[in-house]
Design a protein around this motif. Sequence first.
Motif, PDB file in Angstrom:
ATOM      1  N   GLU A  18       0.675  -0.615  -0.061  1.00  0.00           N
ATOM      2  CA  GLU A  18       0.071  -0.104  -0.059  1.00  0.00           C
ATOM      3  C   GLU A  18       0.722   1.256  -0.155  1.00  0.00           C
ATOM      4  O   GLU A  18       0.632   2.210  -0.456  1.00  0.00           O
ATOM      5  N   GLU A  19       1.721   1.201   0.705  1.00  0.00           N
ATOM      6  CA  GLU A  19       3.043   2.576   0.985  1.00  0.00           C
ATOM      7  C   GLU A  19       3.770   2.738  -0.685  1.00  0.00           C
ATOM      8  O   GLU A  19       3.918   4.039  -0.603  1.00  0.00           O
ATOM      9  N   LYS A  20       3.993   1.556  -0.937  1.00  0.00           N
ATOM     10  CA  LYS A  20       4.484   1.202  -2.374  1.00  0.00           C
ATOM     11  C   LYS A  20       3.520   2.462  -3.396  1.00  0.00           C
ATOM     12  O   LYS A  20       4.106   2.872  -4.583  1.00  0.00           O
ATOM     13  N   ASN A  21       2.531   2.103  -3.611  1.00  0.00           N
ATOM     14  CA  ASN A  21       1.395   2.591  -4.286  1.00  0.00           C
ATOM     15  C   ASN A  21       0.983   4.201  -3.891  1.00  0.00           C
ATOM     16  O   ASN A  21       0.187   4.831  -4.508  1.00  0.00           O
ATOM     17  N   LYS A  22       1.247   4.673  -2.766  1.00  0.00           N
ATOM     18  CA  LYS A  22       0.748   5.896  -2.498  1.00  0.00           C
ATOM     19  C   LYS A  22       1.856   6.941  -2.768  1.00  0.00           C
ATOM     20  O   LYS A  22       3.232   6.496  -3.075  1.00  0.00           O
ATOM     21  N   LEU A  23       1.111   7.864  -3.571  1.00  0.00           N
ATOM     22  CA  LEU A  23       2.590   9.407  -3.641  1.00  0.00           C
ATOM     23  C   LEU A  23       2.866   9.762  -2.303  1.00  0.00           C
ATOM     24  O   LEU A  23       1.999   9.720  -1.642  1.00  0.00           O
ATOM     25  N   PRO A  24       4.626   9.930  -2.394  1.00  0.00           N
ATOM     26  CA  PRO A  24       5.014  10.530  -1.061  1.00  0.00           C
ATOM     27  C   PRO A  24       3.897  12.065  -1.086  1.00  0.00           C
ATOM     28  O   PRO A  24       3.935  13.037  -1.492  1.00  0.00           O
ATOM     29  N   LYS A  25       4.111  12.234   0.810  1.00  0.00           N
ATOM     30  CA  LYS A  25       3.719  13.303   1.204  1.00  0.00           C
ATOM     31  C   LYS A  25       4.943  14.115   1.795  1.00  0.00           C
ATOM     32  O   LYS A  25       5.855  13.635   1.827  1.00  0.00           O
ATOM     33  N   LEU A  26       5.425  15.067   1.808  1.00  0.00           N
ATOM     34  CA  LEU A  26       5.729  16.288   2.589  1.00  0.00           C
ATOM     35  C   LEU A  26       6.426  15.476   4.286  1.00  0.00           C
ATOM     36  O   LEU A  26       7.680  15.310   4.345  1.00  0.00           O
ATOM     37  N   THR A  27       4.876  15.292   4.154  1.00  0.00           N
ATOM     38  CA  THR A  27       5.408  14.624   5.473  1.00  0.00           C
ATOM     39  C   THR A  27       5.934  13.091   6.073  1.00  0.00           C
ATOM     40  O   THR A  27       6.565  12.810   7.075  1.00  0.00           O
ATOM     41  N   ASP A  28       6.304  12.925   5.195  1.00  0.00           N
ATOM     42  CA  ASP A  28       6.788  11.148   5.040  1.00  0.00           C
ATOM     43  C   ASP A  28       8.410  12.228   4.796  1.00  0.00           C
ATOM     44  O   ASP A  28       9.234  10.617   5.430  1.00  0.00           O
ATOM     45  N   TYR A  29       8.885  12.739   4.762  1.00  0.00           N
ATOM     46  CA  TYR A  29      10.499  12.910   4.556  1.00  0.00           C
ATOM     47  C   TYR A  29      10.958  13.719   6.205  1.00  0.00           C
ATOM     48  O   TYR A  29      10.183  14.559   6.560  1.00  0.00           O
ATOM     49  N   PHE A  30      12.387  13.533   5.757  1.00  0.00           N
ATOM     50  CA  PHE A  30      12.886  14.031   7.248  1.00  0.00           C
ATOM     51  C   PHE A  30      14.654  14.438   6.643  1.00  0.00           C
ATOM     52  O   PHE A  30      15.118  13.901   5.420  1.00  0.00           O
ATOM     53  N   ILE A  31      14.914  15.501   7.314  1.00  0.00           N
ATOM     54  CA  ILE A  31      16.678  15.499   6.917  1.00  0.00           C
ATOM     55  C   ILE A  31      17.681  14.916   7.921  1.00  0.00           C
ATOM     56  O   ILE A  31      17.348  14.979   8.817  1.00  0.00           O
ATOM     57  N   ASP A  32      18.199  14.620   7.387  1.00  0.00           N
ATOM     58  CA  ASP A  32      19.719  13.134   7.957  1.00  0.00           C
ATOM     59  C   ASP A  32      20.340  14.564   7.461  1.00  0.00           C
ATOM     60  O   ASP A  32      21.321  15.264   6.518  1.00  0.00           O
ATOM     61  N   LEU A  33      21.898  15.060   8.935  1.00  0.00           N
ATOM     62  CA  LEU A  33      22.845  15.731   8.749  1.00  0.00           C
ATOM     63  C   LEU A  33      24.232  14.645   9.139  1.00  0.00           C
ATOM     64  O   LEU A  33      25.022  15.391   9.363  1.00  0.00           O
ATOM     65  N   GLY A  34      23.681  14.100   8.965  1.00  0.00           N
ATOM     66  CA  GLY A  34      24.975  12.422  10.135  1.00  0.00           C
ATOM     67  C   GLY A  34      25.332  12.978  10.852  1.00  0.00           C
ATOM     68  O   GLY A  34      26.428  12.559  10.854  1.00  0.00           O
ATOM     69  N   MET A  35      24.453  13.392  12.326  1.00  0.00           N
ATOM     70  CA  MET A  35      25.454  13.758  12.957  1.00  0.00           C
ATOM     71  C   MET A  35      24.271  13.576  14.481  1.00  0.00           C
ATOM     72  O   MET A  35      22.984  13.501  13.747  1.00  0.00           O
ATOM     73  N   PRO A  36      25.055  13.605  15.761  1.00  0.00           N
ATOM     74  CA  PRO A  36      24.007  12.993  16.688  1.00  0.00           C
ATOM     75  C   PRO A  36      23.101  14.433  17.640  1.00  0.00           C
ATOM     76  O   PRO A  36      24.046  15.809  16.623  1.00  0.00           O
ATOM     77  N   LYS A  37      21.945  14.365  17.851  1.00  0.00           N
ATOM     78  CA  LYS A  37      21.459  15.303  18.646  1.00  0.00           C
ATOM     79  C   LYS A  37      22.671  16.281  19.051  1.00  0.00           C
ATOM     80  O   LYS A  37      21.811  17.640  18.716  1.00  0.00           O
ATOM     81  N   GLU A  38      23.115  16.156  19.657  1.00  0.00           N
ATOM     82  CA  GLU A  38      24.090  17.350  20.572  1.00  0.00           C
ATOM     83  C   GLU A  38      25.067  18.309  19.771  1.00  0.00           C
ATOM     84  O   GLU A  38      25.383  18.879  19.970  1.00  0.00           O
ATOM     85  N   GLU A  39      25.237  17.179  18.381  1.00  0.00           N
ATOM     86  CA  GLU A  39      26.388  18.008  17.793  1.00  0.00           C
ATOM     87  C   GLU A  39      25.369  19.144  16.911  1.00  0.00           C
ATOM     88  O   GLU A  39      25.229  20.225  16.390  1.00  0.00           O
ATOM     89  N   VAL A  40      24.539  18.688  15.866  1.00  0.00           N
ATOM     90  CA  VAL A  40      23.098  19.919  15.127  1.00  0.00           C
ATOM     91  C   VAL A  40      22.663  20.711  16.454  1.00  0.00           C
ATOM     92  O   VAL A  40      22.624  21.713  15.388  1.00  0.00           O
ATOM     93  N   GLU A  41      22.482  20.543  16.994  1.00  0.00           N
ATOM     94  CA  GLU A  41      22.282  21.693  18.106  1.00  0.00           C
ATOM     95  C   GLU A  41      23.256  22.518  18.293  1.00  0.00           C
ATOM     96  O   GLU A  41      21.949  24.107  19.235  1.00  0.00           O
ATOM     97  N   LYS A  42      24.110  22.032  18.118  1.00  0.00           N
ATOM     98  CA  LYS A  42      24.983  23.488  18.178  1.00  0.00           C
ATOM     99  C   LYS A  42      25.453  24.360  16.694  1.00  0.00           C
ATOM    100  O   LYS A  42      25.376  25.555  17.301  1.00  0.00           O
ATOM    101  N   TYR A  43      25.056  23.843  15.547  1.00  0.00           N
ATOM    102  CA  TYR A  43      25.044  25.026  15.059  1.00  0.00           C
ATOM    103  C   TYR A  43      23.370  25.013  14.458  1.00  0.00           C
ATOM    104  O   TYR A  43      22.332  26.327  13.972  1.00  0.00           O
ATOM    105  N   VAL A  44      22.359  23.638  14.928  1.00  0.00           N
ATOM    106  CA  VAL A  44      20.775  24.450  13.830  1.00  0.00           C
ATOM    107  C   VAL A  44      19.316  24.697  15.461  1.00  0.00           C
ATOM    108  O   VAL A  44      19.403  24.018  16.169  1.00  0.00           O
ATOM    109  N   THR A  45      18.967  25.509  14.833  1.00  0.00           N
ATOM    110  CA  THR A  45      17.573  25.755  15.706  1.00  0.00           C
ATOM    111  C   THR A  45      16.376  25.841  15.085  1.00  0.00           C
ATOM    112  O   THR A  45      16.415  26.223  13.836  1.00  0.00           O
ATOM    113  N   ILE A  46      15.575  25.585  15.601  1.00  0.00           N
ATOM    114  CA  ILE A  46      14.467  25.418  15.283  1.00  0.00           C
ATOM    115  C   ILE A  46      13.744  27.208  14.750  1.00  0.00           C
ATOM    116  O   ILE A  46      13.731  28.524  15.107  1.00  0.00           O
TER     117      ILE A  46
END
Length: 350
Positions: free
Chosen positions: A125-153
């Motif tokens: 069923e998932e394969k036959n559905k068009l993707p939605k924006l909410t299906d995605y996330f962004i992978d920075l290749g870093m753990p949360k502690e490292e991400v939060e040094k540079y990225v904020t909401i």
Amino acid sequence: MSINVALLKSICELPGAPGFEKKIRDFVLEQVSPLVDAVQVDNLGNVIAIKRGNRNPENKRVMVAAHMDEIGFIVTHIDDNGFLKFHSLGGFDPKTLTSQRVIVHGKKDLIGVMGSKPIHVMSTEEKNKLPKLTDYFIDLGMPKEEVEKYVTIGDPITRERELIEMGNCVNCKSIDNRVAVFILIETLKQLEDPAYDVYATFTVQEEVGLRGANVSAHLINPDFGIALDTTIAYDVPGASAHEKITELGKGTAIKIMDASTICDYRMVAFMKSTAEKFKIKWQPEILTAGGTDTAGVQRMGKQGSIAGAISIPTRHLHQVIEMASKEDIHASIHLLKACLETLDAYDWKH
């Protein structure tokens, strides 16, 4: 027909999501300040560059609008593993985002990847559905502690794609609408004899509702208005003739209408006759879905303006990369210059 590809490359590759246009605005100010008589930046961030007319006893004003912002995203959440969730700024085609690189503009720029559920673990069923924006996330290749040094909401995110030449075309993220920014700058360089005062306006936040154009048109109160923006070129396999809207390489497009504007019949006629007079290749454009700054330019002055638009045919619009023809870009510069120099020679009363 050649264009300044190096300048276009610089303009396209700079970041400038809606509401975060500072880097592209600073570049525009650097480029246009030597070319005009006055420059101002309004409270919303629109750049208004004024070149005085040579034959203008009635102090008529023509506003030319090209929006600086590009479709992008904004960070809304950082999860326990450092992955980002986001909200779109402008309209995206979600199916084009899978595994694409983006740039998160935090305390420093970080490259991320648009991640989603691998096909190997999707249900039928998932394969036959068009993707939605909410299906995605962004992978920075870093753990949360490292991400939060540079990225904020609230940090903006843009696509990561450099400009390349393909055949007689240019291909990059943000051709919409940086190609129009380029066209307006190049026109100002060549514009020696404008009929009326030209208010070359580089607007903000078009992709989220024509916000910059509305404010700047209210300030300028133009008699005439010309918007510059991309339009759909659906001239690819599978397209019926009536679906194409425009085609690459067939010339600049003269807008008749889009979803937010019916262009003034006088401006449409003037642009057509000008293109014919100066032997500029052109094609008509009717865009039934999607609006442009034309609406703000036309309606937000005190008495409205006689408005129309020059559109640049673009393939793959609002996707990760977009493509335009160098010949069509050149024709757009030629038509805009010719219009600005001959506005006073046309009978606008009929």
